[in-house]
Design a protein around this motif. Structure first.
Motif, PDB file in Angstrom:
ATOM      1  N   ASP A 191     -11.526   7.733  -3.739  1.00 38.85           N
ATOM      2  CA  ASP A 191     -10.166   7.907  -3.232  1.00 38.85           C
ATOM      3  C   ASP A 191      -9.518   6.586  -2.827  1.00 38.85           C
ATOM      4  O   ASP A 191      -8.535   6.578  -2.101  1.00 38.85           O
ATOM      5  CB  ASP A 191     -10.169   8.861  -2.027  1.00 38.85           C
ATOM      6  N   LYS A 192     -10.089   5.471  -3.279  1.00 40.40           N
ATOM      7  CA  LYS A 192      -9.600   4.159  -2.849  1.00 40.40           C
ATOM      8  C   LYS A 192      -9.221   3.292  -4.038  1.00 40.40           C
ATOM      9  O   LYS A 192      -9.825   3.358  -5.106  1.00 40.40           O
ATOM     10  CB  LYS A 192     -10.666   3.424  -2.025  1.00 40.40           C
ATOM     11  N   VAL A 215      -4.657  10.102  -6.614  1.00 39.48           N
ATOM     12  CA  VAL A 215      -4.666   8.972  -5.684  1.00 39.48           C
ATOM     13  C   VAL A 215      -3.394   8.139  -5.844  1.00 39.48           C
ATOM     14  O   VAL A 215      -2.735   7.787  -4.860  1.00 39.48           O
ATOM     15  CB  VAL A 215      -5.932   8.106  -5.888  1.00 39.48           C
ATOM     16  N   ASN A 260      -8.205  12.645 -10.817  1.00 39.98           N
ATOM     17  CA  ASN A 260      -8.402  12.007  -9.515  1.00 39.98           C
ATOM     18  C   ASN A 260      -7.586  10.727  -9.427  1.00 39.98           C
ATOM     19  O   ASN A 260      -6.933  10.467  -8.408  1.00 39.98           O
ATOM     20  CB  ASN A 260      -9.883  11.707  -9.269  1.00 39.98           C
ATOM     21  N   PHE A 276      -4.909   3.466   1.436  1.00 40.69           N
ATOM     22  CA  PHE A 276      -5.549   3.741   0.147  1.00 40.69           C
ATOM     23  C   PHE A 276      -6.384   2.566  -0.352  1.00 40.69           C
ATOM     24  O   PHE A 276      -7.116   2.705  -1.326  1.00 40.69           O
ATOM     25  CB  PHE A 276      -4.505   4.119  -0.909  1.00 40.69           C
TER      26      PHE A 276
END
Length: 137
Positions: free
Chosen positions: A111-112, A9, A5, A28
């Protein structure tokens, strides 16, 4: 988080910057992003939110420079919650330019991107290039 992950990203984030899509790149950042910019120049310091970083670092650099290119990156270390990259950037203003290799640690949650720590390998050159940057540029 998983390493996969974090890599996903970061690849998507840097793909956006390398194609010049700042808006996609900035998407992001988590709202509560914290960014530590190394050095002693006018852009050094701590930025305490996505809005703060987007306005007071990215916005100021974008207004000050004629061109800003992210020209690649190398992954140095990757873990489930973060990645250490060497990012190459080039800025130009008039007949002046500077290219840097920036060491960047990015901490990811979901996701940040929630935290970044940056140091330019040629910090004095970068600070000299941005030396006359003011809050109004």
């Amino acid at each position: 988080m998983t390493i996969e992950n974090t890599e996903r990203v970061m690849h998507a984030y840097h793909d956006a910057w390398e194609r010049g899509d700042q808006e996609a790149g900035m998407s992001f950042y988590a709202d509560d992003l914290v960014v530590y910019m190394g050095g002693n120049g006018p852009l050094a310091g701590v930025y305490n939110s996505r809005e703060d970083f987007n306005t007071n670092w990215i916005g100021r650099v974008g207004q000050y420079t004629d061109t800003w290119d992210v020209v690649g990156n190398d992954t140095l270390l990757v873990g489930a919650d973060g990645v250490l990259l060497l990012v190459r950037e080039r800025w130009a203003r008039g007949d002046r330019s500077v290219t840097t290799e920036r060491l960047g640690f990015y901490r990811v949650s979901g996701d940040k991107i929630v935290e970044c720590r940056f140091a330019d390998m040629n910090q004095p050159d970068v600070e000299a290039f941005f030396g006359d940057l003011t809050g109004n540029d």
